[in-house]
Structure formats: structure tokens, C-alpha cells
Design a protein around this motif. Structure first.
Motif, PDB file in Angstrom:
ATOM      1  N   PRO A 534      -0.322   8.013   2.084  1.00  0.00           N
ATOM      2  CA  PRO A 534       0.581   6.847   2.096  1.00  0.00           C
ATOM      3  C   PRO A 534       1.193   6.635   3.473  1.00  0.00           C
ATOM      4  N   GLU A 536       4.339   5.284   5.400  1.00  0.00           N
ATOM      5  CA  GLU A 536       5.757   5.021   5.128  1.00  0.00           C
ATOM      6  C   GLU A 536       6.179   3.648   5.644  1.00  0.00           C
ATOM      7  N   LYS A 539       5.005  -1.145   1.831  1.00  0.00           N
ATOM      8  CA  LYS A 539       4.914  -1.260   0.377  1.00  0.00           C
ATOM      9  C   LYS A 539       4.990  -2.734  -0.005  1.00  0.00           C
ATOM     10  N   ALA A 608      -4.697   1.114  -1.312  1.00  0.00           N
ATOM     11  CA  ALA A 608      -3.430   0.771  -1.966  1.00  0.00           C
ATOM     12  C   ALA A 608      -3.323   1.558  -3.266  1.00  0.00           C
ATOM     13  N   LYS A 609      -2.099   1.944  -3.590  1.00  0.00           N
ATOM     14  CA  LYS A 609      -1.875   2.760  -4.789  1.00  0.00           C
ATOM     15  C   LYS A 609      -0.532   2.380  -5.408  1.00  0.00           C
ATOM     16  N   LYS A 610      -0.507   2.306  -6.731  1.00  0.00           N
ATOM     17  CA  LYS A 610       0.732   1.994  -7.427  1.00  0.00           C
ATOM     18  C   LYS A 610       0.974   3.028  -8.512  1.00  0.00           C
ATOM     19  N   PRO A 615      -5.909   5.335  -6.464  1.00  0.00           N
ATOM     20  CA  PRO A 615      -5.876   4.413  -5.323  1.00  0.00           C
ATOM     21  C   PRO A 615      -7.150   3.572  -5.275  1.00  0.00           C
ATOM     22  N   GLU A 646       3.091  -1.823  -4.758  1.00  0.00           N
ATOM     23  CA  GLU A 646       1.880  -1.152  -4.284  1.00  0.00           C
ATOM     24  C   GLU A 646       2.140  -0.517  -2.920  1.00  0.00           C
ATOM     25  N   GLN A 647       1.684   0.715  -2.763  1.00  0.00           N
ATOM     26  CA  GLN A 647       1.859   1.455  -1.522  1.00  0.00           C
ATOM     27  C   GLN A 647       0.596   1.360  -0.671  1.00  0.00           C
ATOM     28  N   GLY A 649      -1.815   2.660   2.255  1.00  0.00           N
ATOM     29  CA  GLY A 649      -2.121   3.955   2.837  1.00  0.00           C
ATOM     30  C   GLY A 649      -3.513   3.971   3.431  1.00  0.00           C
TER      31      GLY A 649
END
Length: 685
Positions: A534, A536, A539, A608-610, A615, A646-647, A649
Motif C-alpha cells: 500500500p 500511504e 486512497k 488497488a485493494k479495499k 487486490p 480503495e487503497q 498500492g
């Protein structure tokens, strides 16, 4: 029945041929008919070819003062017209709308095949512009245009020539992948034939003091885009006025061998698709030089220098933004089986790049010729001064589903069926090569509608249809922006200033990962568990679009082996206590072993991952990094709108099915760590 229509493996080639279908075309007015260095004058703001320069066409009557029909040109003679052609001079077969095949003997002793698709109305007063059309790799010319884009061209008053490229369908010879010395010469010969036999074509001149030049454009995608660039680059008469290439490469070296990793899944499909559509599969088919290149790439995990030179000479980049590579070494083991490979267009015989109007279109999910290839083409030709525009969509070269590949194995299914049954009973499934593609739209802008409007604005055919307001408006925006498709939903696109595509990025540190990226055979675990790192502060809701950049270092997880030269020296606490005779023998040993411990291969893309969900890899795109140490490379361009929460990364793989055989074979690098920074192409937050 031809072998090409009976091979069971043809299922794997469908996407290759489809990629080069009727993707639209366009053209603009040129400044002369015999000057190899002459430039074109139908660029931005120039109404030489008629139209209102809004990008959509005004539907009005085009000016005719500087236009003339072929049969009326001073000095033009048509005493030996092809027997089946329509003729304004002799007033025969002028009903229009016919489609018929022409074959010619080529300069290399082969047969050239192409289809004449007449305009619905042959206009002996205003004349009809010409559009050349090319198929995708492994494909064939269009014989019946009904219901497709080529019929739309007919309806607007265009004459179309649809070409069987060298080695495919009814054209003979080995397939050399747009070799300027072979495919290129065939294309010039087709153009020459059209001027001598289609006397209803329209010609134009920018001023009364200039010679007339045929009004012509080109159409097609993938391999059908490559021929457009090639013909424009080498035609001594500079006859093509507008190009509309879809999903076409800039540099075949970076397309097939990015970052020093062979794109072997696509290589395998290109071989299968090329042979399936060839005029003489296996016996002739792909040229021995091409086959040798692909075999060496898959078996040795590298593409050798002669092959890279061969691919470069066949690329648009060679004639445009040439990087100065010496291509003299094209020596192959199979050279005796191939036509001569001594390049024609070198030194002072290499044509200077010429400006031309182009509407590029590109699939964001295309994993063979990705966005970076389109961006390279766009920049190279934009810098020459033509009216060059770029739009993207959700289609392109999409790898077939795993089930499609397995279904093509025929008798081998008796071995794979039990395996699939076991996986299904365990609630598992095989990883997919790639997710399906989407529409050929950038938001609400249709690729085909855009191409037709661009074509009509530049060429002004006699039955020009007016573009709708939405298409004309969007196409006008492309004069100063690039359209990036964000997803497959209508309206999900953004028009971006080209200056923001690559230079304007937000740099951030890459956090240390708790788990190293597996390499060699261990990298196979990435099929199920890729490494997600991820980033930082990134998002959703968040929109990214453009080309990111990696500034990273790869380290072997086995610190003593972190380098290409494996040290042999033993720890001092051991050597100090060895008796004199033995310690003397140690001095005879080499300081370094001839073993490499640096050939890591990892693949990096945006993901992207939620929450706890797995991911996802954005736009299916990844950039290979090969070798330990420092890497400063561009990532593959993407465009995506991240949902709330959604993150963003990095997705890092030790192996992926897109690079089917191209995993690290260095057993001394079982895993790597990645550190450094990434520059993220943020558009909106």
C-alpha cells in the motif's frame, strides 16, 4: 479446405485478427505528389482539404478549385486499365458498390492480393478519396464490407482497398512483420496500382503552383496500424495524408521484450495466430528469422542482439524518434532459409520523418502494445508538426481466458479435465491470463465515430455525413488534450493535458514489505498471492492517469549472494584455524565462482485493494524489472478511478501468466526485497 480454417488452435488467434479489424480511418490534404521530402499541409488550422477544422466536419460542399478527378489530370493516361475496374474516362461500370479481388506479382517474386471496395456512388465530377485498410496479425482482407466500418466509408463516398498483407491469406511469401524491404515495397506497389487503375480517385494541390497528389488515408488496428506507419515513412511520393492506427506499437523491442523480459504468452499466441492465418502454414508462414527469434526468446529467456535489431528496423520508432542503434548485425542461424536481410533504408537512404495528421487510439487494457507504445507514437509524430491526437478505450489485445486456451488443446483435454475437476471440487479455479476487455469508447466517444469524423474533416468525401455534436465536440477537445478511458462505464473518461501524462507525478516512498517477493520457481506463488504494497496517502476516491515511474532497488534476500559475482572467500574465523598446508591450498582457489546470483525478475504494476478483498491489478498492466540493483524505469501507463475507500498500492509479482515462460531461472535468488520511491500519476483526489 485451407489449413488456416481447420486448425484447432485458431481459437487462440481470434483475438489477434480481431484486433486489426475495421477500427476507422482518416486522412488529410498533402502538398504534392512527387516530393519525397514534401510535408503535408492539412494540419491543425488548415482547411486545404475543406472542412471546418472543428474535428467533426461541417457537412458543407468542399472547395473544388484545387481538386481534380484522376482521369482529368494533365498528362494522365489510362489505356491499360485493369479489366474489371470502373472508369470515368470510358464511362463503364460506374454503378458503384462492387467488391472484387486484384492480384499482382510482387518485386520479390510473390503474389500480392487485395480487395477493391468501391464507393456506393462513384463521382466523376468531384472524385472519390481513397482509404487503405489492413487486417490484424493472422487476419485477412475484408471481402464483404456489409455492416462494418468499411461500409460506412463506402456510404460517405470513399474507395477502399483492403489488403492481404504479405504471407497472409491469398498473399504469398514469408511473414516478415512489416519489413520495410518486403511488406513495405508491396504496399508501395499497391498504391502505384491504384493511381494507374482507379481513374475516379480525387487529387488535390494546396496551390496552383503545386503538383496534384492523390487524396488518401489509411485504416486498421494492430498489424493494420503498423502498415500505415510503415507506408507513410517510406513512400517516396508521400501520398498518405492521414493515419488512424489503433493499438499499434512504437517499438517492437519494448513491446515484446520490456525490461529484458520476454512477453512469452503473447509470443506464443503470435506464432500460433500467424501460422494459422498464413498462406502456407508451417511450410512458409512466419519467416525463419521470426521463428528463430521467438524460439530463442522462450528457451534462453533472452532475445539476442540480431533479433532486436531486426525488430527495431521494423518499428515506427526507427523512422521517427530513432535512438541511433546500429542495426547492421542481423545475422541469424536460419539466414540461408530467409530472403536477404540487408536493410535498404540505412544511412543517407533512410527517409527523413515527415509530418502527417494522425488520430491514434489505444486500449488501456492492451497487454501486447500498451499505452506507452501509443504515447511514444503520439509524441514522435506530434513533434513533427502534424495534427496528431490520441484517445484511449477499454479494448485492444486481450489475452484469451484460461478456458479458451485449454479448450484448444484438443486430445490433451483428457489430461487436463481431471485436474480442473479436482480444482473445482476444492472450490478453486485456474488463474486467468487476463480479465476481458471492454468497449472501444473513451467515455461516450466511440472510436469508430471519431475516426470517421476525423477522416471526413480532412478528406471531404462527396457524400460526407455530418458528425453528431457530441463526437465533434470531443474530437475538437483532442486537439489539445488526450482522452483517457477510466473504465467501461459510459462517461467514465477524462480529457487530460498531454503535459500531465508523464512529467507531473507525485513521488512517495515505497514502504518496506514484511514478506519478500518470491523469485525463480517460488515466484509461481504470485499467481495466487501477489505482493501488495500500500502507498500511504493514496486512497479513493482518487483518479490516476498517465505513466508512473519507479526509482527502486532490488536486493537478494540472501545477503552474501547479493550480486552478480558470487564470492568464494570463507569466514576468517574458519580460515585462521586451518593448518598451514591446507591454508596454502585455499590460496590457489579463485576468489570468485563463475556463478551468477543476480538475475532476478519481478513484475510491478499499480494495484488497488479495499478492506479484506483481494487486490486487483489496475488495467492488467505491469512493468518487468530484471536484475538486482538500481532501477529507474517508467511504469506502464494506466487510467483508473478508485472507489471510496480503495487503497492504491504496488502489485509485485515473481511470476505472472502474461510472461508465461519468463520467470527468473537463477536459483541463487529465491526472493528479493524492493525499496525506493514511486512517482504516481495523480489526476484528481
Amino acid at each position: 479446405m485451407r489449413i488456416a480454417h481447420t486448425l484447432s488452435l485458431l481459437a487462440l488467434a481470434v483475438s489477434l485478427a480481431a484486433c486489426g479489424g475495421s477500427s476507422g480511418s482518416g486522412s488529410f490534404s498533402s502538398n504534392g505528389d512527387g516530393d519525397p521530402q514534401g510535408d503535408n499541409t492539412g494540419g491543425e488550422g488548415d482547411n486545404t482539404g475543406g472542412g471546418d477544422d472543428t474535428g467533426g466536419g461541417d457537412g458543407g460542399t468542399p472547395p473544388t478549385a484545387n481538386r481534380i478527378v484522376n482521369f482529368e489530370r494533365p498528362g494522365a493516361t489510362f489505356d491499360t486499365l485493369e479489366a474489371n475496374t470502373a472508369s470515368c474516362a470510358t464511362k463503364v461500370r460506374l454503378d458503384g458498390g462492387r467488391s472484387y479481388q486484384i492480384t499482382l506479382p510482387s518485386a520479390s517474386g510473390e503474389t500480392i492480393s487485395f480487395q477493391i471496395i468501391e464507393p456506393k456512388k462513384i463521382d466523376c465530377v468531384k472524385g472519390n478519396p481513397l482509404v487503405l485498410h489492413g487486417h490484424g496479425f493472422g487476419g485477412a482482407r475484408t471481402e464483404d464490407p456489409k455492416g462494418g466500418f468499411l461500409e460506412r466509408l463506402q456510404d460517405n463516398g470513399y474507395a477502399v482497398i483492403s489488403i492481404d498483407q504479405r504471407g497472409f491469406n491469398d498473399s504469398t511469401g514469408t511473414v516478415r512483420v512489416m519489413d520495410p524491404d518486403y511488406e513495405g515495397q508491396d504496399l508501395i506497389q499497391i498504391f502505384d496500382w491504384a493511381e494507374k487503375n482507379l481513374d475516379y480517385l480525387v487529387y488535390e494541390r494546396p496551390s496552383e503552383a503545386s503538383p496534384y497528389n492523390v487524396v488518401a488515408g489509411a485504416n486498421g488496428g494492430s498489424y493494420g496500424g503498423m502498415y500505415q506507419m510503415l507506408l507513410h515513412n517510406i513512400d517516396p511520393k508521400n501520398r498518405l495524408d492521414v493515419l488512424t492506427p489503433d493499438i499499434t506499437p512504437h517499438d517492437l523491442r519494448t513491446s515484446l521484450y520490456p525490461g529484458g523480459a520476454v512477453k512469452s504468452a503473447w509470443v506464443a499466441l503470435l506464432v500460433v495466430g500467424g501460422e494459422a492465418g498464413a498462406n502456407q502454414p508451417i511450410i512458409s508462414g512466419l519467416d525463419p528469422a521470426i521463428k528463430e527469434t521467438f524460439v530463442k526468446g522462450v528457451t534462453s529467456n533472452e532475445i539476442p542482439a540480431p533479433s532486436l535489431n531486426f525488430l527495431y528496423y521494423h518499428s515506427a520508432k526507427y523512422f521517427g524518434a530513432d535512438d541511433g542503434t546500429d542495426i547492421s548485425n542481423m545475422d541469424f542461424l536460419t539466414s540461408m532459409l530467409s530472403p536477404p536481410t540487408k536493410p535498404i533504408y540505412v544511412g543517407d537512404k533512410k527517409p527523413a520523418p515527415k509530418k502527417v495528421d494522425i488520430l491514434f487510439s489505444q486500449g488501456m487494457r492492451d497487454t501486447l502494445f500498451n499505452f506507452n507504445e501509443a504515447w511514444g507514437n503520439y509524441q514522435a509524430y506530434k513533434n513533427l508538426g502534424g495534427d496528431v491526437r490520441l484517445m484511449t478505450h477499454e479494448g485492444g489485445h486481450i489475452l484469451p481466458g484460461t478456458q479458451t486456451v485449454i479448450g484448444a488443446l484438443g486430445p490433451l483435454n483428457m489430461l487436463t479435465d481431471p485436474l480442473l475437476g479436482g480444482l473445482n471440487s476444492a472450490g478453486l479455479s485456474l488463474p486467468e491470463l487476463q480479465k476481458p476487455g471492454g468497449r472501444n469508447n473513451c467515455g461516450t466517444l466511440s472510436r469508430d465515430d471519431a475516426n470517421l469524423a476525423f477522416l471526413n474533416d480532412k478528406l471531404n468525401p462527396p457524400q460526407k455525413q455530418v458528425a453528431n455534436l457530441a463526437t465533434a465536440t470531443a474530437l475538437a477537445q483532442l486537439k489539445t488534450t488526450v482522452c483517457l478511458s477510466l473504465n467501461d462505464s459510459p462517461g467514465e473518461a477524462v480529457f487530460v493535458n498531454p503535459a500531465l501524462i508523464a512529467p507531473k507525478r507525485v513521488e512517495t516512498n515505497i514502504p518496506a514489505s514484511m514478506i519478500p517477493v518470491p523469485n525463480t520457481a517460488l515466484g509461481l506463488t504470485s499467481l495466487l498471492l501477489p505482493t501488495f504494497i500500500p502507498l500511504e496517502g493514496f486512497k479513493g476516491p482518487l483518479t490516476i492517469g498517465g505513466i508512473g515511474q519507479l526509482n527502486v532497488k532490488l536486493n537478494n534476500i540472501l545477503e552474501p549472494l547479493n550480486g552478480c559475482d558470487l564470492p568464494l572467500g570463507l569466514p576468517a574465523e574458519l580460515t585462521d584455524n586451518i593448518p598451514a598446508p591446507l591454508s596454502g591450498l585455499l590460496g590457489l582457489l579463485p576468489v570468485k565462482l563463475p556463478i551468477r546470483a543476480c538475475d532476478a525478475i519481478v513484475l510491478v504494476g499499480f494495484g488497488a485493494k479495499k478492506g479484506m478483498a483481494a487486490p486487483r491489478l489496475i488495467d492488467e498492466q505491469m512493468q518487468p524489472l530484471r536484475g538486482l540493483g538500481e532501477h529507474k524505469v517508467s511504469m506502464v501507463g494506466v487510467a483508473e478511478k478508485l472507489a471510496e475507500g480503495e487503497q492504491l498500492g504496488l502489485m509485485v509479482y515473481g511470476y505472472n501468466l502474461q510472461y508465461l515462460t519468463s520467470l527468473s531461472r537463477d536459483l541463487l535468488v529465491p526472493g528479493v526485497t524492493i525499496s525506493g520511491t514511486v512517482e504516481v500519476p495523480v489526476l484528481a483526489n
